[in-house]
Design a protein around this motif. Sequence first.
Motif, PDB file in Angstrom:
ATOM      1  N   MET A 573      -3.082  -2.563  -3.451  1.00 12.07           N
ATOM      2  CA  MET A 573      -3.374  -1.734  -2.494  1.00 12.07           C
ATOM      3  C   MET A 573      -2.475  -1.779  -1.044  1.00 12.07           C
ATOM      4  N   LEU A 574      -1.727  -2.699  -0.933  1.00 14.83           N
ATOM      5  CA  LEU A 574      -0.871  -2.936  -0.078  1.00 14.83           C
ATOM      6  C   LEU A 574       0.380  -1.982  -0.253  1.00 14.83           C
ATOM      7  N   ASP A 575       0.748  -2.001  -1.477  1.00 13.15           N
ATOM      8  CA  ASP A 575       1.761  -1.372  -1.793  1.00 13.15           C
ATOM      9  C   ASP A 575       1.559   0.367  -1.652  1.00 13.15           C
ATOM     10  N   ARG A 576       0.259   0.723  -1.848  1.00 14.44           N
ATOM     11  CA  ARG A 576      -0.180   2.147  -1.775  1.00 14.44           C
ATOM     12  C   ARG A 576      -0.152   2.383  -0.257  1.00 14.44           C
ATOM     13  N   VAL A 577      -0.522   1.546   0.567  1.00 15.62           N
ATOM     14  CA  VAL A 577      -0.313   1.934   2.213  1.00 15.62           C
ATOM     15  C   VAL A 577       0.972   1.937   2.734  1.00 15.62           C
ATOM     16  N   LEU A 578       1.792   0.921   2.076  1.00 13.96           N
ATOM     17  CA  LEU A 578       3.159   1.108   2.436  1.00 13.96           C
ATOM     18  C   LEU A 578       4.127   2.097   2.170  1.00 13.96           C
ATOM     19  N   ALA A 579       3.667   2.570   0.621  1.00  8.36           N
ATOM     20  CA  ALA A 579       4.375   3.891   0.446  1.00  8.36           C
ATOM     21  C   ALA A 579       3.906   5.029   1.080  1.00  8.36           C
ATOM     22  N   ALA A 580       2.647   5.181   1.632  1.00 11.42           N
ATOM     23  CA  ALA A 580       2.341   6.351   2.573  1.00 11.42           C
ATOM     24  C   ALA A 580       3.084   5.834   3.860  1.00 11.42           C
ATOM     25  N   MET A 581       3.339   4.976   4.149  1.00 13.75           N
ATOM     26  CA  MET A 581       3.983   4.636   5.555  1.00 13.75           C
ATOM     27  C   MET A 581       5.471   5.146   5.407  1.00 13.75           C
TER      28      MET A 581
END
Length: 605
Positions: A573-581
């Motif tokens: 989940m953290l990777d998903r948010v960081l990818a969006a950023m």
Amino acid sequence: MSQTAQAPGGEGSHGGGSSKRAPRGAACLNCRRRKMRCDGARPVCGQCIRTNREVDCEYTDGPGPSPTQVLEEQIARLESRIRELEHPELVPPSVTLNPATTTGALRNQAAPGSIGSASRSLLSRVITHDLMPPAVPAGPVPVLSDDPAVEPPHDLVRNLVNAFLPHSASLSFFLHVPRFMQAMQQPNIDHRRAQLSPALLNAVYLWGAHLSTSNAIRAYEPILQARVTSALSSALRESQYSVINIIQAEVLMANYFFSMSRFLEARYHCSAAVALALSCRLHKMRSSTDQGRGRAGARYGEEVREYNLPPSRDAVEEGERMRGFWFVYVMDKSWAVAMGSPSHFNGIAQSGSHVDTPWPLEMAQYEAGGFPPEYRNALTVYNFMNGGPAPPVGGRESQLTLRAKAATLFEKATILATEWSSANTDRNEFYGRFVALDGLIDRFIASLPPIDRSTNPDLALTSLVTHTLARAATIQLRSNFKDHDRMNDGKDFVAAQAAALMLENTNIASNNVDPILSILWTAVCRVLIGEMLRPAPQAPSLPRPATYASVAAYATAGPSSARGPQRDAIRAMLDRVLAAMNRFRETSPLMGMLHDGFVTVQGAM
């Protein structure tokens, strides 16, 4: 910027490759803010050269005040003016805003600054409206005049406007797009200038250059930024232009500087927009309590005539004013949390003068007639926070209404959390307020329509911001007392996971998003990282959550362990948010800066 020619210690030039550290207290302001090693080279230090931030490099030991110090003084004067507007009964007004006769007093003192169908939204109008025919430069890129009143070449204007329009919704563009485009397409430049101020035009051009995929067009960004600043400095002296034009330009510039991580300038333009909105009393449109000034029978904005705004010509113009006010409100509330400063609108409520302007409609509803002629309203935000009656006009709430309510909850949750103190707080009284606000946030989240990913992608993106704001309110409410037994209910973790899961099936087609998402995703990342680091081996294992319900069921089962499969799921989940950023770092350096910070933390885990 100081113009001293040498670095401390007699070492000259820019020092682009120098690793020498400046003496204590001699670093530039930019390196101090970013906590970076500075070599103190003048006029631009090596660190700022290496990071392409030359424009931000400045020193405070020059013969006069630095640009930052000047801007801080301007902000202080502007916020003093806002306090006058919030408390007119206590402070004699130092500025009278009259667009028809003003000589620039506000800028000189406060700055150097039947209901229609809702089936079509402003966003859909932006997407379906015909763009200007594209133009491809046939020769060398022309040099632009630094005079904001001098129109750029016609082909360049078309390319800039075409780059801006698809993103106008995420940039808080509240003017009626078809009318704006009709004015833009006037073949006579003088006719265009009569309707659109240079400040507004150059703000649109600046965003067009910033968002353009052409390097040649993006090269115009610095000169366009200077042109907007120049145009805004004299905007109100040009009495032929609508104040609403100026508010729109200030909003666009605030969003630009927030995206660029230039918070001082962003705060200035945000404060200027608030001051103008309050001066025009846009918070009292269609008020039923404003000392009789909102008289019955005033069909379009007659209630603001006594505050130097002419009556709205029709429902669409009234819609521009109402939506303009609420966009300013949302920006002020949201970024007040990010900047750790109080919202300017809190002073209005404390003085007993509440926001009475009704929640905004979709622009398509204003096109179809807007509010009934006799419609009046009072205590809009107060009633929302205290459970008062507020049935939506037209059958459903607009996207901007939902966004404004989410921003209100986000800021209120942050304020309540900061009041917590284990030493001198009455815990029972505080817990009662905590439960009441938490319940209001829960009910608001439950009432939100799901993100519709099948139709307008910009509409889905707007809905994503509102949903994320609401989850961030849940997170903020628990930010200062997570270890207290009754507060440690795991709902911040549930909210963070829900915000991350929203990104899983949301196809963000745009290359630009509202910069407030960088702040909201930061809150989400902090909770996810905190959960990964939390030692609690008793917790049941967490399979990869597929639904909000499964996440909630897990979170209420007991404290979490963040071990094994659960830790991997949270990291995903953290990777998903960081990818969006990371995706939006090119158009939003703020997003890139925050992304890089979290990647560093993640790598150390």
